[in-house]
Write a protein that holds these residues in place. Structure first.
Motif, short mmCIF file in Angstrom:
data_model
loop_
_atom_site.label_atom_id
_atom_site.label_comp_id
_atom_site.label_asym_id
_atom_site.label_seq_id
_atom_site.Cartn_x
_atom_site.Cartn_y
_atom_site.Cartn_z
N GLU A 1 0.68 -0.70 -0.11
CA GLU A 1 -0.64 0.06 0.00
C GLU A 1 0.32 1.27 -0.15
N ASP A 2 1.98 1.13 0.92
CA ASP A 2 2.76 2.12 0.83
C ASP A 2 3.69 2.34 -0.45
N GLU A 3 3.67 1.45 -1.63
CA GLU A 3 4.72 1.84 -2.71
C GLU A 3 2.97 2.67 -3.26
N ALA A 4 2.45 1.82 -3.47
CA ALA A 4 0.81 2.15 -4.18
C ALA A 4 1.36 3.57 -4.49
N ARG A 5 0.71 4.15 -2.90
CA ARG A 5 0.41 5.34 -2.97
C ARG A 5 1.66 6.34 -3.37
N ARG A 6 2.48 5.67 -2.69
CA ARG A 6 4.47 6.87 -3.60
C ARG A 6 3.58 7.10 -5.22
N LEU A 7 3.37 5.57 -5.95
CA LEU A 7 3.72 5.62 -7.65
C LEU A 7 1.89 6.45 -8.16
N VAL A 8 1.08 6.66 -7.10
CA VAL A 8 -0.16 7.38 -7.53
C VAL A 8 0.48 9.23 -7.41
N VAL A 9 1.25 9.64 -5.99
CA VAL A 9 1.53 10.25 -5.94
C VAL A 9 2.50 11.51 -7.12
N LEU A 10 3.29 10.35 -7.58
CA LEU A 10 4.46 10.79 -8.27
C LEU A 10 4.04 10.45 -9.58
N GLY A 11 2.57 10.10 -10.18
CA GLY A 11 2.59 9.79 -11.42
C GLY A 11 1.44 10.89 -11.15
N PHE A 12 0.74 11.39 -10.81
CA PHE A 12 -0.16 12.60 -10.96
C PHE A 12 0.29 13.25 -10.89
N LEU A 13 2.12 14.07 -9.91
CA LEU A 13 3.09 15.68 -10.35
C LEU A 13 3.61 15.46 -11.44
N SER A 14 4.23 14.34 -11.91
CA SER A 14 5.35 14.41 -12.38
C SER A 14 4.81 14.73 -14.58
N LEU B 1 13.39 17.72 -9.58
CA LEU B 1 12.53 17.77 -9.09
C LEU B 1 11.54 16.32 -8.22
N LEU B 2 12.17 15.27 -8.94
CA LEU B 2 11.63 14.16 -8.89
C LEU B 2 12.06 13.57 -7.85
N ALA B 3 13.20 13.61 -7.51
CA ALA B 3 14.13 13.43 -6.31
C ALA B 3 13.39 14.16 -4.44
N ALA B 4 12.70 15.79 -5.20
CA ALA B 4 12.15 16.25 -3.87
C ALA B 4 10.88 15.62 -3.48
N ILE B 5 10.57 15.26 -4.51
CA ILE B 5 9.19 15.38 -4.06
C ILE B 5 9.10 13.39 -3.48
N GLU B 6 10.12 12.84 -3.89
CA GLU B 6 10.35 11.80 -3.08
C GLU B 6 10.73 11.86 -1.84
#
Length: 392
Positions: free
Chosen positions: A343-356, A371-376
């Motif tokens: 679940e944690d990884e799934a949430r991370r992927l959703v947010v990255l996909g949304f903002l990237s 910027l991707l590193a900052a989002i991470e």
């Protein structure tokens, strides 16, 4: 029957539309905002109070060019062209920055020159209690091409104007990146004019700062001009990140696209986006769209989103606006978890996909990676906070 007539005082109607706002270079003409004004009602004005008067020492930030210093011209005093060719202060902090900046930094891209590497100006805060006012002019001459990046780090109380002039046929990208410390206060007014067959891409990217308010205003003045206004923000607990965007289609056959995306996490995290698009009476053949989308990651965070659209001519290709604020898409999470992703990884992927989506529009590989590193890092901090709350 006797009738009486009572004279009624005319009702005061406050300014509602962006195009009607007054302009002045004198801070006294505006006065200190109360928070009831249409352009201040979503802003914590008490926190912004240090920027309502010009800086006494004006030493709150230091400037250094990482690259592109050869494109810096002589400083511009007040009244020295092209300073003021486009810029008109529409609130007190912009007027303060105008008055407080005796000289303006002038970045000038020569005619017909294509600059491959970004011009990068680092703006570093020198202390939480130190004040600074600034006016920066970015001018792309006819048929030139360049990218200019303003990077903000450290902490300060900073009132800033950025005046952007895109001459006929030029292509300019301007990126303002806010990675301040948590106690920084930054109010900026970006105003741009885009000439005939010219293109401006403008990015507002805000990750850090206690209160960051960056308001871009772009006039597509020339026939065939194009403006692409993009924004990305990630607000943490106690942060206020704000942008009031104005896109004015003035010339014929102009194209505009506005897309701002934000993520919020933590108690008191607050983002504000107000988008105004005006399609003027002479802007025939215009194609314009604006949208704001926000992803709320935790309880206690709030996103205010207000799109506005004025159309003064019926002869257009298209115009529209949209706004959406929500939490995670359960279907997306289910899809990923059903394929064995935690679940944690799934949430991370959703947010990255949304903002990237916004990050990829930059077209600058090194900044995209940063910027991707900052989002991470933001997501990792959120996970750590959540783990701590769970332990309690």
């Amino acid at each position: 029957m006797t009738s009486t007539y009572t004279e009624v005082e005319p009702t005061f109607v406050p300014v509602q539309t962006r195009s009607e706002r007054p302009h002045s270079f004198d801070p006294a003409e505006f006065g200190a905002p109360t928070g009831r004004e249409v352009n201040w009602k979503h802003t914590p004005v008490a926190q912004l109070k240090p920027l309502f008067e010009p800086a006494a020492q004006n030493d709150g930030v230091a400037y250094s060019f990482v690259s592109g210093e050869q494109f810096v011209s002589s400083p511009l005093a007040q009244g020295a062209a092209p300073r003021g060719e486009v810029f008109l202060a529409e609130d007190v902090t912009a007027a303060v920055a105008w008055q407080g900046a005796a000289e303006a930094t002038h970045i000038r891209i020569p005619r017909e020159q294509e600059v491959a590497e970004p011009v990068v100006l680092e703006i570093t805060g020198q202390g939480a209690e130190r004040r600074a006012d600034a006016h920066i002019v970015i001018e792309a001459l006819e048929h030139s091409s360049a990218t200019v990046v303003l990077q903000h780090t450290g902490t300060a109380q900073y009132a800033q104007n950025v005046e952007i002039i895109v001459r006929d046929g030029a292509r300019l990208t301007v990126v303002t990146l806010q990675q301040w410390q948590d106690d920084a206060i930054h109010a900026a007014a970006h105003q741009a004019r885009v000439g005939a067959d010219a293109t401006l891409k403008h990015f507002v990217i805000s990750f850090g700062g206690g209160l960051v308010r960056v308001n871009p205003s772009v006039e597509l003045a020339g026939n065939g001009s194009e403006g692409y206004l993009y924004g990305l923000s990630f607000a943490d607990s106690g942060q206020h990140l704000e942008s009031q965007v104005y896109l004015h289609h003035k010339g014929a056959h102009t194209t505009g696209d506005v897309l701002y995306k934000g993520a919020l996490q933590g108690e008191g995290a607050h983002s504000v986006w107000i988008g105004d698009v005006l399609i003027g009476k002479d802007a025939t053949g215009t194609d314009s769209y604006e949208a704001n989308r926000n992803l709320v990651l935790t309880e206690g965070a709030r996103a205010d989103s207000i799109p506005n659209l004025e159309i003064e001519t019926g002869d257009i290709v298209g115009a529209g606006h949209a706004s959406a604020t929500g939490r995670f898409d359960d279907e997306q999470l289910f899809y990923l978890q059903a394929r064995g992703i935690a679940e944690d990884e799934a949430r991370r992927l959703v947010v990255l996909g949304f903002l990237s989506d916004i990050v990829q529009r930059l077209g600058i590989p090194s900044f995209q990676e940063e910027l991707l590193a900052a989002i991470e890092a933001e997501l990792a901090a959120n996970a750590a906070v959540g783990a701590g709350e769970g332990a309690r």
